[in-house]
Design a protein around this motif. Structure first.
Motif, PDB file in Angstrom:
ATOM      1  N   ALA A   1       0.287   5.309   0.837  1.00 22.37           N
ATOM      2  CA  ALA A   1      -0.313   6.392   1.334  1.00 22.37           C
ATOM      3  C   ALA A   1      -0.293   7.708   0.677  1.00 22.37           C
ATOM      4  O   ALA A   1       1.103   7.853   0.391  1.00 22.37           O
ATOM      5  CB  ALA A   1      -0.509   6.293   2.987  1.00 22.37           C
TER       6      ALA A   1
ATOM      7  N   HIS B   1     -11.187   2.104   5.068  1.00 27.72           N
ATOM      8  CA  HIS B   1     -11.666   3.581   5.468  1.00 27.72           C
ATOM      9  C   HIS B   1     -10.224   4.593   5.781  1.00 27.72           C
ATOM     10  O   HIS B   1      -9.467   4.004   5.932  1.00 27.72           O
ATOM     11  CB  HIS B   1     -12.303   3.223   6.481  1.00 27.72           C
ATOM     12  CG  HIS B   1     -12.820   4.387   7.292  1.00 27.72           C
ATOM     13  ND1 HIS B   1     -14.038   5.116   6.865  1.00 27.72           N
ATOM     14  CD2 HIS B   1     -12.513   5.135   8.427  1.00 27.72           C
ATOM     15  CE1 HIS B   1     -14.337   6.099   7.659  1.00 27.72           C
ATOM     16  NE2 HIS B   1     -13.163   6.274   8.451  1.00 27.72           N
ATOM     17  N   SER B   2     -10.564   5.580   5.318  1.00 28.17           N
ATOM     18  CA  SER B   2      -9.512   6.699   5.896  1.00 28.17           C
ATOM     19  C   SER B   2     -10.300   7.663   6.675  1.00 28.17           C
ATOM     20  O   SER B   2     -11.398   8.466   6.425  1.00 28.17           O
ATOM     21  CB  SER B   2      -9.219   7.479   4.487  1.00 28.17           C
ATOM     22  OG  SER B   2      -8.528   8.583   4.956  1.00 28.17           O
ATOM     23  N   HIS B   3      -9.513   7.588   7.916  1.00 29.56           N
ATOM     24  CA  HIS B   3     -10.059   8.560   8.963  1.00 29.56           C
ATOM     25  C   HIS B   3      -9.345   9.832   8.966  1.00 29.56           C
ATOM     26  O   HIS B   3      -8.030   9.834   9.215  1.00 29.56           O
ATOM     27  CB  HIS B   3     -10.125   7.836  10.452  1.00 29.56           C
ATOM     28  CG  HIS B   3     -10.347   8.995  11.617  1.00 29.56           C
ATOM     29  ND1 HIS B   3     -11.627   9.245  11.807  1.00 29.56           N
ATOM     30  CD2 HIS B   3      -9.634   9.344  12.633  1.00 29.56           C
ATOM     31  CE1 HIS B   3     -11.680   9.953  12.865  1.00 29.56           C
ATOM     32  NE2 HIS B   3     -10.474  10.139  13.333  1.00 29.56           N
ATOM     33  N   ASP B   4      -9.785  11.189   8.713  1.00 28.07           N
ATOM     34  CA  ASP B   4      -9.206  12.300   8.789  1.00 28.07           C
ATOM     35  C   ASP B   4      -8.730  12.820  10.263  1.00 28.07           C
ATOM     36  O   ASP B   4      -9.588  12.661  10.801  1.00 28.07           O
ATOM     37  CB  ASP B   4     -10.078  13.473   8.101  1.00 28.07           C
ATOM     38  CG  ASP B   4      -9.583  14.733   7.724  1.00 28.07           C
ATOM     39  OD1 ASP B   4      -8.321  14.675   8.269  1.00 28.07           O
ATOM     40  OD2 ASP B   4     -10.017  15.628   7.463  1.00 28.07           O
TER      41      ASP B   4
ATOM     42  N   GLU C   1     -16.359  11.111   6.053  1.00 25.98           N
ATOM     43  CA  GLU C   1     -14.973  10.482   5.629  1.00 25.98           C
ATOM     44  C   GLU C   1     -14.997   9.552   4.591  1.00 25.98           C
ATOM     45  O   GLU C   1     -16.081   9.162   4.178  1.00 25.98           O
ATOM     46  CB  GLU C   1     -14.344   9.966   6.900  1.00 25.98           C
ATOM     47  CG  GLU C   1     -14.208  10.954   8.109  1.00 25.98           C
ATOM     48  CD  GLU C   1     -13.752  10.382   9.442  1.00 25.98           C
ATOM     49  OE1 GLU C   1     -14.238   9.311   9.601  1.00 25.98           O
ATOM     50  OE2 GLU C   1     -13.210  11.067  10.162  1.00 25.98           O
ATOM     51  N   LYS C   2     -14.130   9.359   4.178  1.00 30.35           N
ATOM     52  CA  LYS C   2     -13.852   8.201   2.838  1.00 30.35           C
ATOM     53  C   LYS C   2     -14.257   6.912   3.445  1.00 30.35           C
ATOM     54  O   LYS C   2     -13.680   6.480   4.518  1.00 30.35           O
ATOM     55  CB  LYS C   2     -12.606   8.520   2.242  1.00 30.35           C
ATOM     56  CG  LYS C   2     -12.468   7.617   0.978  1.00 30.35           C
ATOM     57  CD  LYS C   2     -10.943   7.576   0.351  1.00 30.35           C
ATOM     58  CE  LYS C   2     -10.972   6.715  -0.884  1.00 30.35           C
ATOM     59  NZ  LYS C   2      -9.669   6.813  -1.282  1.00 30.35           N
TER      60      LYS C   2
ATOM     61  N   LEU D   1      -6.600  -0.949   6.274  1.00 33.30           N
ATOM     62  CA  LEU D   1      -6.298  -1.841   5.351  1.00 33.30           C
ATOM     63  C   LEU D   1      -6.952  -3.110   5.471  1.00 33.30           C
ATOM     64  O   LEU D   1      -6.758  -3.778   6.623  1.00 33.30           O
ATOM     65  CB  LEU D   1      -5.218  -1.988   5.050  1.00 33.30           C
ATOM     66  CG  LEU D   1      -4.293  -0.456   4.856  1.00 33.30           C
ATOM     67  CD1 LEU D   1      -2.694  -0.710   4.569  1.00 33.30           C
ATOM     68  CD2 LEU D   1      -4.834   0.412   3.898  1.00 33.30           C
TER      69      LEU D   1
ATOM     70  N   LEU E   1      -7.742  -0.437   0.624  1.00 32.78           N
ATOM     71  CA  LEU E   1      -8.132   0.597   1.671  1.00 32.78           C
ATOM     72  C   LEU E   1      -9.827   0.587   2.145  1.00 32.78           C
ATOM     73  O   LEU E   1     -10.558   0.344   1.098  1.00 32.78           O
ATOM     74  CB  LEU E   1      -7.913   2.048   1.090  1.00 32.78           C
ATOM     75  CG  LEU E   1      -8.398   3.076   1.975  1.00 32.78           C
ATOM     76  CD1 LEU E   1      -7.567   3.235   3.379  1.00 32.78           C
ATOM     77  CD2 LEU E   1      -8.156   4.353   1.184  1.00 32.78           C
TER      78      LEU E   1
ATOM     79  N   GLY F   1      -3.980  11.269   8.587  1.00 34.74           N
ATOM     80  CA  GLY F   1      -4.961  10.229   8.749  1.00 34.74           C
ATOM     81  C   GLY F   1      -4.724   9.184   9.193  1.00 34.74           C
ATOM     82  O   GLY F   1      -3.374   8.706   9.457  1.00 34.74           O
TER      83      GLY F   1
ATOM     84  N   HIS G   1      -5.352   5.169   8.311  1.00 37.58           N
ATOM     85  CA  HIS G   1      -5.905   4.424   7.092  1.00 37.58           C
ATOM     86  C   HIS G   1      -6.194   2.872   7.632  1.00 37.58           C
ATOM     87  O   HIS G   1      -5.394   2.359   8.369  1.00 37.58           O
ATOM     88  CB  HIS G   1      -5.028   4.314   5.987  1.00 37.58           C
ATOM     89  CG  HIS G   1      -5.308   5.493   5.255  1.00 37.58           C
ATOM     90  ND1 HIS G   1      -4.600   5.600   3.879  1.00 37.58           N
ATOM     91  CD2 HIS G   1      -5.871   6.916   5.507  1.00 37.58           C
ATOM     92  CE1 HIS G   1      -4.836   6.916   3.708  1.00 37.58           C
ATOM     93  NE2 HIS G   1      -5.759   7.506   4.322  1.00 37.58           N
TER      94      HIS G   1
ATOM     95  N   TYR H   1       0.875  -1.126  -0.187  1.00 33.15           N
ATOM     96  CA  TYR H   1      -0.010  -0.013  -0.097  1.00 33.15           C
ATOM     97  C   TYR H   1       0.811   1.187  -0.121  1.00 33.15           C
ATOM     98  O   TYR H   1       2.163   1.411   0.704  1.00 33.15           O
ATOM     99  CB  TYR H   1      -0.734  -0.021   1.192  1.00 33.15           C
ATOM    100  CG  TYR H   1      -1.811   1.117   1.443  1.00 33.15           C
ATOM    101  CD1 TYR H   1      -2.759   1.468   0.487  1.00 33.15           C
ATOM    102  CD2 TYR H   1      -1.738   2.089   2.228  1.00 33.15           C
ATOM    103  CE1 TYR H   1      -3.751   2.321   0.502  1.00 33.15           C
ATOM    104  CE2 TYR H   1      -2.366   3.152   2.347  1.00 33.15           C
ATOM    105  CZ  TYR H   1      -3.508   3.504   1.597  1.00 33.15           C
ATOM    106  OH  TYR H   1      -4.421   4.549   1.631  1.00 33.15           O
TER     107      TYR H   1
END
Length: 415
Positions: free
Chosen positions: A11, A62-65, A113-114, A47, A60, A43, A45, A9
Motif C-alpha cells: 500500500a 477499490h481505494s476508499h479515501d 474515488e479510485k 483486494l 486492488l 484509506g 483498500h 500487496y
C-alpha cells in the motif's frame, strides 16, 4: 528450508488492520499517515484474492479515501465495516457489482474515488478455477459516533457479535461501549479498565472479554463483572504485575461444536536487556478456567488471530516476525523471523468457507499479515502428509509376514 512469506500487496501508506470477507474472496486492509501533513494518504483498500497459475494473487479493486483519518482498528459484519479512526467509529457499507457483459468497467465511482485497476497476468487458460471476473466496489459512509473521550483519544478495539446486531468498542479511556447495530444507539457505557483497553473478544450470550493495560483481563455480562482471569495462578514463579494482557480471542474447537476456547497473550510489562518470554494461555470458553499455558518466544507479541475451525493461532510481533501455533497444544508450527520490517499490526486467516477452501487449493491454512511497512504478506501452511490407516495396517501386516519368512529361512523347523 525455512518458509518464506509471499508479498501479496504493498500500500502507499502504513497498514494497521486487515479483515477477510467470510463468503467472498476479498481482503479489506486499511491504514494511513493520519492528519500529519507528510504527504502520506489514508484509506481503506479492497483486494480481490485469487489463484493465478496455482499461486495466490491480490489485486486492488477499490481505494476508499478516508481524508485525514487513518483507520487503526476494523470489524467486519457481512458488507458493513466498523472502522476505528482517531476517537470515532465510522460505519461504512460496501457493495460489489459485476461488470457488464462487454467487460467494460467504470474507472471511478460517483465520489471520484479510485475504482477497478486492470490486472496484469496470465491468460485465462493459465488461471485456476478460483479466479472469478473482477467486481467493482462502491463504498457508502453511513455515520460516525465518538467512542473515546480521553485526552489522547483513540479507539483501540472494535468487535461485532455473531449476528451483527451489536457492536462493542473500547478505547484509551478504559471505557467499554455497546451499540445497537445498525442504528448505532448506545445501550451501555462503563469503565472496564483503569488504563487503555488493548483488545476485546465477544463470546456466547454476548459475554465480553476485555484485555487492559492495567494487568487485568475481565469477563463481563453487560456491565457486571463475571470473573477476572488469572493466567499465572498455577505459575508461582511469575509474580503479579510483571506481565500484562496484550490480546484475547475466542476460538472454536475442532470436532466439538459445543465447546469453545478463549486464547490470551501475555507480554512483559517492562522491557529488559534480556527479555523474558511471552506466554500463550488457553482457557475453557465457558468456565474461564485456564487449560494450558506455554511460552511463545521472547519477541513481544503485538497481535493474535484464530482460524475459523479453531485449529491454528497466528501471532505477530513488534519486531515483524510471524508465527503459527497449533491451538490444541500451543506448539509452534510455522515461524518467519522479521517477515516484516517493523511491527506486525494485524493478521487474519483465510476463511474456511467454500470459497476459502477453493483459494487454499489443498493447503491446510493461509494467514495474511499487515504491518507498518505497508506490506500485506501471505503465510501458507502446506497440508501435512500422513499415511491413511489402511495403509499403516497393510504395512504392519507385511512386516509381520516378512519377519516370519526370515525366521523360517534362518531356522528351518522353528515355526
Amino acid at each position: 528450508m525455512a518458509p518464506r512469506p509471499a508479498e501479496l500487496y504493498r500500500a502507499p501508506f502504513p497498514l494497521y488492520t486487515v479483515r477477510l470477507h467470510p463468503r467472498r474472496p476479498i481482503a479489506i486492509t486499511a491504514g494511513g499517515g493520519g492528519a500529519a501533513k507528510t504527504g502520506i494518504g489514508n484509506g481503506v483498500h479492497f483486494l480481490q484474492l485469487e489463484r493465478i497459475g496455482g499461486r495466490f494473487s491480490a489485486s486492488l479493486l477499490h481505494s476508499h479515501d478516508t481524508e485525514t483519518r487513518a483507520t487503526m482498528t476494523m470489524a467486519l459484519s457481512d458488507d458493513f465495516i466498523a472502522a476505528g479512526q482517531d476517537a470515532s467509529c465510522h460505519i461504512l457499507r460496501f457493495s460489489l457489482h459485476t461488470p457488464n457483459a462487454s467487460g467494460s468497467t467504470a474507472g471511478r465511482n460517483g465520489s471520484g474515488e479510485k475504482g477497478l485497476r486492470k490486472r496484469k497476468g496470465a491468460s485465462a487458460a493459465g488461471q485456476a478455477s478460483t479466479q472469478s471476473q473482477a467486481s467493482e466496489v462502491t463504498v457508502e459512509s453511513l455515520q460516525s459516533v465518538r467512542t473515546d473521550f480521553s485526552p489522547d483519544a483513540l479507539q483501540k478495539a472494535v468487535r461485532f457479535n455473531a449476528d451483527g446486531s451489536l457492536l462493542v468498542t473500547g478505547g484509551a479511556d478504559g471505557f467499554l461501549r455497546l451499540w445497537e447495530f445498525p442504528s448505532m444507539k448506545k445501550t451501555l457505557e462503563f469503565q472496564a479498565h483503569a488504563g487503555e483497553i488493548e483488545d476485546i473478544a465477544l463470546g456466547p450470550d454476548n459475554k465480553v472479554v476485555t484485555a487492559g493495560r492495567d494487568f487485568q483481563c475481565c469477563v463481563w455480562q453487560r456491565d457486571q463483572l463475571v470473573t477476572g482471569l488469572r493466567w499465572n495462578e498455577n505459575l508461582p514463579s511469575i509474580p503479579d504485575k510483571t506481565y500484562r494482557y496484550q490480546a484475547c480471542r475466542f476460538g472454536a474447537v475442532e470436532d466439538d461444536a459445543s465447546a469453545l476456547r478463549l486464547y490470551t497473550v501475555q507480554v512483559p510489562h517492562k522491557r529488559e536487556r534480556r527479555p523474558p518470554p511471552c506466554y500463550l494461555t488457553k482457557w475453557d470458553g465457558k468456565s474461564f478456567l485456564p487449560l494450558l499455558t506455554r511460552p511463545c518466544g521472547t519477541e513481544a507479541i503485538s497481535c493474535l488471530s484464530v482460524s475459523d475451525s479453531g485449529t491454528f493461532l497466528g501471532l505477530g510481533t513488534v519486531t515483524g516476525s510471524v508465527a503459527i501455533h497449533i491451538a490444541f497444544s500451543l506448539q509452534r508450527l510455522y515461524y518467519v523471523r522479521e517477515a516484516h520490517g517493523i511491527v506486525v499490526t494485524d493478521m487474519a486467516f483465510i476463511p474456511e468457507s467454500q470459497r476459502g477452501r477453493e483459494l487454499l487449493a489443498g493447503d491446510e491454512a493461509a494467514l495474511l499479515s499487515v504491518a507498518v511497512d505497508s506490506r500485506c504478506e501471505l503465510h501458507v501452511l502446506p497440508r501435512r502428509r500422513s499415511l491413511p490407516v489402511w495403509l499403516l495396517l497393510l504395512l504392519c501386516a507385511g512386516l509381520i509376514v516378512a519377519t516370519i519368512l526370515v525366521l523360517q529361512l534362518a531356522y528351518p523347523g522353528l515355526l
